[in-house]
Design a protein around this motif. Sequence first.
Motif, PDB file in Angstrom:
ATOM      1  N   LEU A  68       0.858  -1.198   0.000  1.00 41.26           N
ATOM      2  CA  LEU A  68       0.000   0.000   0.000  1.00 41.26           C
ATOM      3  C   LEU A  68       0.884   1.234   0.000  1.00 41.26           C
ATOM      4  CD1 LEU A  68      -3.036  -0.474   2.410  1.00 41.26           C
ATOM      5  CD2 LEU A  68      -3.071  -0.050  -0.036  1.00 41.26           C
ATOM      6  N   LEU A  69       2.069   1.086   0.578  1.00 37.84           N
ATOM      7  CA  LEU A  69       3.115   2.112   0.505  1.00 37.84           C
ATOM      8  C   LEU A  69       4.383   1.427   0.008  1.00 37.84           C
ATOM      9  CD1 LEU A  69       2.551   3.790   3.996  1.00 37.84           C
ATOM     10  CD2 LEU A  69       1.960   4.787   1.784  1.00 37.84           C
ATOM     11  N   GLU A  70       5.217   2.184  -0.687  1.00 38.30           N
ATOM     12  CA  GLU A  70       6.472   1.598  -1.171  1.00 38.30           C
ATOM     13  C   GLU A  70       7.622   2.030  -0.291  1.00 38.30           C
ATOM     14  OE1 GLU A  70       7.480   2.082  -5.254  1.00 38.30           O
ATOM     15  OE2 GLU A  70       5.575   1.264  -5.955  1.00 38.30           O
ATOM     16  N   TYR A  71       8.477   1.078   0.036  1.00 40.68           N
ATOM     17  CA  TYR A  71       9.638   1.424   0.869  1.00 40.68           C
ATOM     18  C   TYR A  71      10.728   2.046   0.012  1.00 40.68           C
ATOM     19  CZ  TYR A  71      10.469  -3.446  -0.569  1.00 40.68           C
ATOM     20  OH  TYR A  71      10.573  -4.613  -1.289  1.00 40.68           O
ATOM     21  N   ASP A  72      11.561   2.872   0.663  1.00 39.07           N
ATOM     22  CA  ASP A  72      12.620   3.572  -0.079  1.00 39.07           C
ATOM     23  C   ASP A  72      13.863   2.697  -0.209  1.00 39.07           C
ATOM     24  OD1 ASP A  72      10.901   5.737  -0.050  1.00 39.07           O
ATOM     25  OD2 ASP A  72      11.769   6.573   1.782  1.00 39.07           O
ATOM     26  N   LYS A  73      14.181   2.005   0.888  1.00 38.82           N
ATOM     27  CA  LYS A  73      15.418   1.204   0.906  1.00 38.82           C
ATOM     28  C   LYS A  73      15.169  -0.109   1.625  1.00 38.82           C
ATOM     29  CE  LYS A  73      18.136   4.423   2.703  1.00 38.82           C
ATOM     30  NZ  LYS A  73      19.284   5.040   3.329  1.00 38.82           N
ATOM     31  N   GLY A  74      16.057  -1.063   1.423  1.00 39.41           N
ATOM     32  CA  GLY A  74      16.019  -2.312   2.166  1.00 39.41           C
ATOM     33  C   GLY A  74      15.384  -3.455   1.390  1.00 39.41           C
ATOM     34  N   GLU A  75      15.205  -4.572   2.085  1.00 40.03           N
ATOM     35  CA  GLU A  75      14.612  -5.768   1.474  1.00 40.03           C
ATOM     36  C   GLU A  75      13.382  -6.185   2.268  1.00 40.03           C
ATOM     37  OE1 GLU A  75      18.244  -8.221  -0.606  1.00 40.03           O
ATOM     38  OE2 GLU A  75      17.651  -8.756   1.431  1.00 40.03           O
ATOM     39  N   LEU A  76      12.313  -6.471   1.553  1.00 38.44           N
ATOM     40  CA  LEU A  76      11.085  -6.932   2.217  1.00 38.44           C
ATOM     41  C   LEU A  76      10.570  -8.132   1.437  1.00 38.44           C
ATOM     42  CD1 LEU A  76       8.047  -4.662   3.201  1.00 38.44           C
ATOM     43  CD2 LEU A  76       7.959  -7.112   2.931  1.00 38.44           C
ATOM     44  N   LYS A  77      10.636  -9.292   2.072  1.00 40.62           N
ATOM     45  CA  LYS A  77      10.195 -10.506   1.382  1.00 40.62           C
ATOM     46  C   LYS A  77       8.976 -11.089   2.078  1.00 40.62           C
ATOM     47  CE  LYS A  77      14.671 -11.683  -0.426  1.00 40.62           C
ATOM     48  NZ  LYS A  77      15.739 -12.667  -0.529  1.00 40.62           N
ATOM     49  N   VAL A  78       7.974 -11.390   1.273  1.00 41.57           N
ATOM     50  CA  VAL A  78       6.787 -12.071   1.778  1.00 41.57           C
ATOM     51  C   VAL A  78       6.689 -13.392   1.021  1.00 41.57           C
ATOM     52  CG1 VAL A  78       4.310 -11.923   2.171  1.00 41.57           C
ATOM     53  CG2 VAL A  78       5.679  -9.843   2.188  1.00 41.57           C
ATOM     54  N   PHE A  79       6.619 -14.489   1.764  1.00 46.61           N
ATOM     55  CA  PHE A  79       6.685 -15.839   1.190  1.00 46.61           C
ATOM     56  C   PHE A  79       7.912 -15.972   0.288  1.00 46.61           C
ATOM     57  CE2 PHE A  79       2.003 -15.079   1.635  1.00 46.61           C
ATOM     58  CZ  PHE A  79       1.812 -15.906   2.717  1.00 46.61           C
ATOM     59  N   GLY A  80       8.996 -15.282   0.653  1.00 44.71           N
ATOM     60  CA  GLY A  80      10.263 -15.398  -0.070  1.00 44.71           C
ATOM     61  C   GLY A  80      10.407 -14.495  -1.277  1.00 44.71           C
ATOM     62  N   ASP A  81       9.362 -13.772  -1.635  1.00 49.49           N
ATOM     63  CA  ASP A  81       9.442 -12.906  -2.823  1.00 49.49           C
ATOM     64  C   ASP A  81       9.568 -11.443  -2.420  1.00 49.49           C
ATOM     65  OD1 ASP A  81       9.122 -15.027  -4.630  1.00 49.49           O
ATOM     66  OD2 ASP A  81       6.945 -14.980  -4.362  1.00 49.49           O
ATOM     67  N   GLU A  82      10.517 -10.765  -3.069  1.00 49.22           N
ATOM     68  CA  GLU A  82      10.710  -9.333  -2.799  1.00 49.22           C
ATOM     69  C   GLU A  82       9.468  -8.571  -3.289  1.00 49.22           C
ATOM     70  OE1 GLU A  82      13.653  -8.027  -1.379  1.00 49.22           O
ATOM     71  OE2 GLU A  82      12.599  -6.118  -1.330  1.00 49.22           O
ATOM     72  N   VAL A  83       8.835  -7.838  -2.386  1.00 52.76           N
ATOM     73  CA  VAL A  83       7.556  -7.181  -2.714  1.00 52.76           C
ATOM     74  C   VAL A  83       7.711  -6.180  -3.856  1.00 52.76           C
ATOM     75  CG1 VAL A  83       5.752  -5.668  -1.777  1.00 52.76           C
ATOM     76  CG2 VAL A  83       6.610  -7.559  -0.415  1.00 52.76           C
ATOM     77  N   LYS A  84       8.839  -5.468  -3.849  1.00 51.23           N
ATOM     78  CA  LYS A  84       9.061  -4.438  -4.877  1.00 51.23           C
ATOM     79  C   LYS A  84       9.153  -5.021  -6.285  1.00 51.23           C
ATOM     80  CE  LYS A  84      11.297  -0.258  -3.316  1.00 51.23           C
ATOM     81  NZ  LYS A  84      12.551   0.370  -2.925  1.00 51.23           N
ATOM     82  N   ASP A  85       9.605  -6.273  -6.369  1.00 51.78           N
ATOM     83  CA  ASP A  85       9.846  -6.876  -7.682  1.00 51.78           C
ATOM     84  C   ASP A  85       8.607  -7.562  -8.259  1.00 51.78           C
ATOM     85  OD1 ASP A  85      12.396  -6.040  -7.331  1.00 51.78           O
ATOM     86  OD2 ASP A  85      13.196  -7.989  -6.696  1.00 51.78           O
ATOM     87  N   LEU A  86       7.509  -7.580  -7.509  1.00 48.09           N
ATOM     88  CA  LEU A  86       6.339  -8.322  -7.972  1.00 48.09           C
ATOM     89  C   LEU A  86       5.627  -7.583  -9.103  1.00 48.09           C
ATOM     90  CD1 LEU A  86       4.748  -9.417  -4.555  1.00 48.09           C
ATOM     91  CD2 LEU A  86       6.150 -10.793  -6.084  1.00 48.09           C
ATOM     92  N   SER A  87       5.149  -8.352 -10.066  1.00 47.41           N
ATOM     93  CA  SER A  87       4.331  -7.760 -11.129  1.00 47.41           C
ATOM     94  C   SER A  87       2.942  -7.476 -10.557  1.00 47.41           C
ATOM     95  CB  SER A  87       4.215  -8.731 -12.306  1.00 47.41           C
ATOM     96  OG  SER A  87       3.464  -9.859 -11.884  1.00 47.41           O
ATOM     97  N   GLU A  88       2.114  -6.810 -11.356  1.00 45.43           N
ATOM     98  CA  GLU A  88       0.759  -6.471 -10.886  1.00 45.43           C
ATOM     99  C   GLU A  88      -0.025  -7.734 -10.516  1.00 45.43           C
ATOM    100  OE1 GLU A  88      -3.044  -3.993 -12.561  1.00 45.43           O
ATOM    101  OE2 GLU A  88      -1.129  -3.707 -13.575  1.00 45.43           O
ATOM    102  N   GLN A  89       0.084  -8.756 -11.351  1.00 46.46           N
ATOM    103  CA  GLN A  89      -0.647 -10.009 -11.099  1.00 46.46           C
ATOM    104  C   GLN A  89      -0.120 -10.726  -9.868  1.00 46.46           C
ATOM    105  OE1 GLN A  89      -3.468 -11.389 -12.212  1.00 46.46           O
ATOM    106  NE2 GLN A  89      -3.664  -9.458 -13.309  1.00 46.46           N
ATOM    107  N   GLU A  90       1.240 -10.714  -9.731  1.00 45.37           N
ATOM    108  CA  GLU A  90       1.845 -11.378  -8.560  1.00 45.37           C
ATOM    109  C   GLU A  90       1.448 -10.664  -7.274  1.00 45.37           C
ATOM    110  OE1 GLU A  90       5.945 -13.207 -10.536  1.00 45.37           O
ATOM    111  OE2 GLU A  90       5.858 -11.090  -9.990  1.00 45.37           O
ATOM    112  N   LEU A  91       1.376  -9.329  -7.357  1.00 40.51           N
ATOM    113  CA  LEU A  91       0.998  -8.557  -6.175  1.00 40.51           C
ATOM    114  C   LEU A  91      -0.455  -8.857  -5.790  1.00 40.51           C
ATOM    115  CD1 LEU A  91       1.811  -6.372  -4.124  1.00 40.51           C
ATOM    116  CD2 LEU A  91       0.998  -4.662  -5.750  1.00 40.51           C
ATOM    117  N   LYS A  92      -1.303  -8.965  -6.797  1.00 42.95           N
ATOM    118  CA  LYS A  92      -2.715  -9.283  -6.557  1.00 42.95           C
ATOM    119  C   LYS A  92      -2.819 -10.650  -5.867  1.00 42.95           C
ATOM    120  CE  LYS A  92      -7.036  -9.317  -9.109  1.00 42.95           C
ATOM    121  NZ  LYS A  92      -7.680  -9.224 -10.403  1.00 42.95           N
TER     122      LYS A  92
END
Lengths: 258, 257
Positions: A68-92
């Motif tokens: 819902l907000l994007e982080y500026d720096k760092g790594e955030l993984k949910v179920f092993g996937d980096e949230v920033k790198d997810l496509s629209e479908q993957e995020l959904k």
Amino acid sequence: MDEPIQNKKVDTPQDNSDVITMRHIAKSFGDNAILKDINMDLHKGENLVILGKSGTGKSVTIKLIVNLLEYDKGELKVFGDEVKDLSEQELKKLRTRVGFLFQSAALYDSMTVRENLEFPLKRILKIKDEKELEDRIKEVLDSVGLPDAIDKMPSELSGGMRKRIGLARTIILKPEIMLYDEPTTGLDPITSKEISELIMSMQEKFKISSIIITHDIACAKITANRMMVMDKGEFVAEGTFEELENSSDDFIKSFFKL
Amino acid sequence: MANAPAASYKGILEEAGNQVLFMFRFFRNIFRFDFEWEEFIRQCYMIGYKSFPLVGITGFIIGFVITLQSEPTMKAFGAESFIPKMVAISLIREICPVVIALICAGKISSGIGAELGSMQVSEQIDAMEVSGANPVQYLVVTRILACIIMIPLLTLMADALGFAGSYLGVNLSNHVSPQLFFSKAFSSVEFGDLLPAFFKTIFFGFAIGFIGCYKGYNSNRGTESVGIAANSAVVNASLWIIVIDGIAVQLTNALGY
């Protein structure tokens, strides 16, 4: 089919049972640094309570998890996937696996309780069969103890009932992680206790891993398997409820004073 | 102090850029599967049917007042018989499209701005988004398309009731049969009058829906922002309508209509 969990490199060893990992997360709004260096893991099946004063960045932290907000720096993984790198479908897809209970419950106020609960079922799970919709709605309303509220408008519900329906709308998709943003704020002590116990029953019934943002010590005592204390955009302490309750640090102790 | 104009220009450009991006999101979501038909029909009802009384009364009174106001002058020139023609042309080409669009900007655009603004404040839009649903498709596309369809229809209805109002105005001082009045009115109207006005109202509808949705969807978190969203939706939609009207007049003149 679910994506396999990928273990990409992080600073500290990552346990395969961690469903969320955050490393050196920073987030600013303009010149105002809200999160400075957030490091956190959520283990599978646990209830993690994040305690902190208002305005320390607790809600921002969980909003980053569902992008819902994007982080500026760092790594955030949910179920092993980096949230920033997810496509629209993957995020959904991720968002269907992570439930979010908002502080205000965020019920759609132009819809009845039934329509609120149907909303994600029709759009995400594409359920069109009326009987299946009805069965799932009744099941989830029974779980939160409000089977008679089905045709009420949100404006006819009390604060505690709104929270329960908000929770029902979230768990109807059977999420694996629940993010609770101050679930007991604005409720009387008895209703707060009921909501806290409901959170526990959700954990037991659906095996959900949860992050519970709160400054309600009674809620933390009931729900926490582990607690982290946040101050000025950083975690300053971690432990069980008893460990933190017996802390000698004045700041930590201040949360436990009645 | 010297940086103030630069900051102001930057703000304007940022706002323009955000509006373009929002427009892009709207167009991208129109052609997706799972169009929200139920919500679209509900919005057509809310935007169109619920505006019938206001638009109808406005159209009727415009026709009535134009007739009464122009009658003494026309009488002085001995041109009373031209009143139906004059009213028909002025209502269809300019007055009804613009006045009805401005009224709808006040009623509909502000309503959408306030509704989406309060949904933003109470985190309902965020809740839709985190549940994996598409709030732009559900909230924005349906409202803008409903405006695009309903504003032209409301304008046509206002035109018709404007004729009725004009007929009443003429009959206050004279007796003119309905057949004579309407045959004179319609004899002067061609498709070349109706079509450009009709197309213009499609753009007015887009402006009303788009600005309302943009202001509401992008409002800030405080309760004060709901009022700001509603207010700025009316102001901006009205401005868009005037600008679109100016462009449409130039285009129709250039095309010889």
